[in-house]
Design a protein around this motif. Structure first.
Motif, PDB file in Angstrom:
ATOM      1  N   MET A  14       0.822  -1.201   0.000  1.00 62.76           N
ATOM      2  CA  MET A  14       0.000   0.000   0.000  1.00 62.76           C
ATOM      3  C   MET A  14       0.862   1.259   0.000  1.00 62.76           C
ATOM      4  SD  MET A  14      -2.964  -1.243   2.692  1.00 62.76           S
ATOM      5  CE  MET A  14      -4.041   0.185   2.494  1.00 62.76           C
ATOM      6  N   VAL A  15       1.952   1.226   0.753  1.00 62.64           N
ATOM      7  CA  VAL A  15       2.864   2.374   0.785  1.00 62.64           C
ATOM      8  C   VAL A  15       3.589   2.511  -0.549  1.00 62.64           C
ATOM      9  CG1 VAL A  15       4.937   3.338   1.856  1.00 62.64           C
ATOM     10  CG2 VAL A  15       3.177   2.271   3.284  1.00 62.64           C
ATOM     11  N   LEU A  16       4.066   1.404  -1.087  1.00 65.82           N
ATOM     12  CA  LEU A  16       4.821   1.435  -2.332  1.00 65.82           C
ATOM     13  C   LEU A  16       3.966   1.941  -3.486  1.00 65.82           C
ATOM     14  CD1 LEU A  16       7.536   0.871  -3.614  1.00 65.82           C
ATOM     15  CD2 LEU A  16       6.820  -1.499  -3.998  1.00 65.82           C
ATOM     16  N   ASP A  17       2.683   1.614  -3.465  1.00 67.47           N
ATOM     17  CA  ASP A  17       1.779   2.134  -4.491  1.00 67.47           C
ATOM     18  C   ASP A  17       1.775   3.654  -4.481  1.00 67.47           C
ATOM     19  OD1 ASP A  17       1.157  -0.443  -5.160  1.00 67.47           O
ATOM     20  OD2 ASP A  17      -0.840  -0.446  -4.251  1.00 67.47           O
ATOM     21  N   ARG A  18       1.754   4.245  -3.286  1.00 67.82           N
ATOM     22  CA  ARG A  18       1.740   5.703  -3.180  1.00 67.82           C
ATOM     23  C   ARG A  18       3.075   6.306  -3.606  1.00 67.82           C
ATOM     24  NH1 ARG A  18      -2.020   7.476   2.000  1.00 67.82           N
ATOM     25  NH2 ARG A  18      -3.655   5.911   1.677  1.00 67.82           N
ATOM     26  N   VAL A  19       4.144   5.594  -3.306  1.00 67.40           N
ATOM     27  CA  VAL A  19       5.471   6.059  -3.726  1.00 67.40           C
ATOM     28  C   VAL A  19       5.559   6.079  -5.254  1.00 67.40           C
ATOM     29  CG1 VAL A  19       7.930   5.478  -3.758  1.00 67.40           C
ATOM     30  CG2 VAL A  19       6.629   5.300  -1.617  1.00 67.40           C
ATOM     31  N   ARG A  32       3.567   8.960  -6.697  1.00 62.98           N
ATOM     32  CA  ARG A  32       4.268  10.247  -6.547  1.00 62.98           C
ATOM     33  C   ARG A  32       5.389  10.363  -7.584  1.00 62.98           C
ATOM     34  NH1 ARG A  32       5.583  14.338  -2.898  1.00 62.98           N
ATOM     35  NH2 ARG A  32       3.363  14.251  -2.395  1.00 62.98           N
ATOM     36  N   ALA A  33       6.163   9.302  -7.770  1.00 63.95           N
ATOM     37  CA  ALA A  33       7.259   9.340  -8.744  1.00 63.95           C
ATOM     38  C   ALA A  33       6.721   9.592 -10.148  1.00 63.95           C
ATOM     39  CB  ALA A  33       8.040   8.027  -8.705  1.00 63.95           C
ATOM     40  N   ALA A  34       5.588   8.981 -10.466  1.00 62.13           N
ATOM     41  CA  ALA A  34       4.980   9.185 -11.778  1.00 62.13           C
ATOM     42  C   ALA A  34       4.488  10.626 -11.929  1.00 62.13           C
ATOM     43  CB  ALA A  34       3.828   8.206 -11.982  1.00 62.13           C
ATOM     44  N   GLU A  35       3.866  11.154 -10.874  1.00 60.60           N
ATOM     45  CA  GLU A  35       3.407  12.548 -10.902  1.00 60.60           C
ATOM     46  C   GLU A  35       4.579  13.499 -11.092  1.00 60.60           C
ATOM     47  OE1 GLU A  35       1.238  13.212  -7.275  1.00 60.60           O
ATOM     48  OE2 GLU A  35      -0.687  12.997  -8.316  1.00 60.60           O
ATOM     49  N   LEU A  49      12.071   6.082  -7.405  1.00 59.63           N
ATOM     50  CA  LEU A  49      11.183   5.715  -6.305  1.00 59.63           C
ATOM     51  C   LEU A  49      11.788   6.098  -4.957  1.00 59.63           C
ATOM     52  CD1 LEU A  49       9.640   2.254  -7.275  1.00 59.63           C
ATOM     53  CD2 LEU A  49       8.979   4.565  -7.948  1.00 59.63           C
ATOM     54  N   SER A  50      13.112   5.980  -4.853  1.00 55.64           N
ATOM     55  CA  SER A  50      13.781   6.374  -3.618  1.00 55.64           C
ATOM     56  C   SER A  50      13.603   7.871  -3.363  1.00 55.64           C
ATOM     57  CB  SER A  50      15.268   6.030  -3.698  1.00 55.64           C
ATOM     58  OG  SER A  50      15.961   6.482  -2.555  1.00 55.64           O
ATOM     59  N   GLU A  51      13.734   8.666  -4.409  1.00 53.03           N
ATOM     60  CA  GLU A  51      13.556  10.113  -4.271  1.00 53.03           C
ATOM     61  C   GLU A  51      12.116  10.442  -3.876  1.00 53.03           C
ATOM     62  OE1 GLU A  51      14.834  11.500  -8.063  1.00 53.03           O
ATOM     63  OE2 GLU A  51      16.973  11.359  -7.580  1.00 53.03           O
ATOM     64  N   ALA A  52      11.169   9.707  -4.459  1.00 54.50           N
ATOM     65  CA  ALA A  52       9.764   9.921  -4.098  1.00 54.50           C
ATOM     66  C   ALA A  52       9.518   9.533  -2.646  1.00 54.50           C
ATOM     67  CB  ALA A  52       8.855   9.120  -5.029  1.00 54.50           C
ATOM     68  N   SER A  53      10.182   8.468  -2.192  1.00 56.83           N
ATOM     69  CA  SER A  53      10.049   8.049  -0.798  1.00 56.83           C
ATOM     70  C   SER A  53      10.514   9.147   0.145  1.00 56.83           C
ATOM     71  CB  SER A  53      10.871   6.780  -0.546  1.00 56.83           C
ATOM     72  OG  SER A  53      10.306   5.654  -1.180  1.00 56.83           O
ATOM     73  N   GLU A  54      11.620   9.789  -0.199  1.00 56.22           N
ATOM     74  CA  GLU A  54      12.146  10.862   0.645  1.00 56.22           C
ATOM     75  C   GLU A  54      11.178  12.046   0.666  1.00 56.22           C
ATOM     76  OE1 GLU A  54      15.999  11.759  -0.833  1.00 56.22           O
ATOM     77  OE2 GLU A  54      16.914   9.928  -0.050  1.00 56.22           O
ATOM     78  N   GLU A  55      10.598  12.368  -0.480  1.00 56.73           N
ATOM     79  CA  GLU A  55       9.644  13.479  -0.541  1.00 56.73           C
ATOM     80  C   GLU A  55       8.435  13.220   0.359  1.00 56.73           C
ATOM     81  OE1 GLU A  55       8.341  14.280  -4.491  1.00 56.73           O
ATOM     82  OE2 GLU A  55      10.359  14.301  -5.330  1.00 56.73           O
ATOM     83  N   ASP A  95      12.645   2.061   4.547  1.00 55.01           N
ATOM     84  CA  ASP A  95      13.997   2.366   4.097  1.00 55.01           C
ATOM     85  C   ASP A  95      13.894   3.077   2.748  1.00 55.01           C
ATOM     86  OD1 ASP A  95      16.589   2.290   2.967  1.00 55.01           O
ATOM     87  OD2 ASP A  95      17.107   0.523   4.144  1.00 55.01           O
ATOM     88  N   THR A  96      14.195   4.360   2.714  1.00 58.52           N
ATOM     89  CA  THR A  96      14.044   5.113   1.469  1.00 58.52           C
ATOM     90  C   THR A  96      15.061   4.697   0.410  1.00 58.52           C
ATOM     91  OG1 THR A  96      15.466   6.888   2.314  1.00 58.52           O
ATOM     92  CG2 THR A  96      13.099   7.120   2.646  1.00 58.52           C
ATOM     93  N   GLN A  97      16.219   4.228   0.832  1.00 61.67           N
ATOM     94  CA  GLN A  97      17.226   3.808  -0.140  1.00 61.67           C
ATOM     95  C   GLN A  97      16.846   2.492  -0.802  1.00 61.67           C
ATOM     96  OE1 GLN A  97      19.811   5.835  -1.016  1.00 61.67           O
ATOM     97  NE2 GLN A  97      18.734   7.247   0.339  1.00 61.67           N
ATOM     98  N   ARG A  98      16.346   1.573  -0.010  1.00 60.74           N
ATOM     99  CA  ARG A  98      15.924   0.284  -0.550  1.00 60.74           C
ATOM    100  C   ARG A  98      14.504   0.321  -1.088  1.00 60.74           C
ATOM    101  NH1 ARG A  98      16.980  -3.884   4.198  1.00 60.74           N
ATOM    102  NH2 ARG A  98      15.877  -5.218   2.720  1.00 60.74           N
TER     103      ARG A  98
END
Length: 215
Positions: free
Chosen positions: A86-91, A94-97, A170-176, A189-192
């Motif tokens: 569920m979290v990865l879907d949102r990440v 965001r990366a696509a946006e 995706l990592s950059e989107a995770s950080e955002e 883990d934003t890097q992984r």
């Protein structure tokens, strides 16, 4: 088809065996939340509902009690993976946006029609997505939209979904999104670009002891 299947396997949530055992959040900063992503909560209730959708679909597909129990047993410790998905879907969204990617309803319908043809029909596709990727039938179009976002993002980056450039986005989107998981489910883990278990010996995983019991 194989690339699409690999992408779906990476980006979707796993089946959860013990939905009734999910409890209220232990994170005082975000009571009732399983995770906070970009300031938006994924509540424990939402997580439970997602689990129930898969369980209901499994029950309908496997009415035999013994077979259903086997399905439950195979997925008895994957509650955290559901939240991970569920979290990865949102990440991914965001990366696509961030990359200016949009997906139309027509594109989703076209992808679904193509996959149904390859799978041998609409019912066969729904069954395959449920069995292989733990996607409830009602979530199929939603999942296909995410697959299209992943494909378009990879194409725009000049890569594919298995390569570092894609996961860097995706990592950059995770950080955002500043993802904060309930400690019960580990940390992000934003890097992984994934959930990792936290070392919290005082939190008991109540799903492990009931993996053999039908929901």
């Amino acid at each position: 088809m194989h690339r699409r299947r690999r992408t779906a396997l990476v980006l979707t949530a796993a089946i959860v065996a013990a939905a009734p055992l999910l409890t209220a959040c232990g994170n005082d900063a975000h009571p009732g939340a399983a995770a906070v992503v970009g300031g938006q909560r994924i509540t424990v209730s939402q997580l439970e509902n997602r689990v129930e959708e898969v369980r209901d679909a499994q029950r309908a597909a496997v009415p035999d009690e013994a077979q259903y129990a086997q399905v439950v047993a195979k997925t008895g410790t994957l509650t955290r993976d559901t939240l991970h998905g569920m979290v990865l879907d949102r990440v991914l969204h965001r990366a696509a946006e961030d990359a200016g990617i949009t997906i139309s309803r027509k594109e989703v319908q076209q992808m679904r029609a193509g996959l149904e043809q390859q799978a041998g029909g609409a019912e066969a596709l729904r069954t395959a997505w449920l069995q292989q990727y733990s996607v409830a039938p009602r979530r199929l179009d939603e999942n296909l939209r995410l697959q299209l976002e992943a494909q378009k993002l990879a194409a725009k980056l000049g890569t594919d979904t298995s390569q570092p450039a894609f996961w860097k986005a995706l990592s950059e989107a995770s950080e955002e999104l500043d993802i904060d998981l309930n400690p019960r489910y580990g940390t992000w883990d934003t890097q992984r670009v994934g959930r990792v278990d936290a070392k919290t010996p005082w939190v008991r995983d109540v799903t492990a002891g009931v993996a053999q019991q039908p929901a």
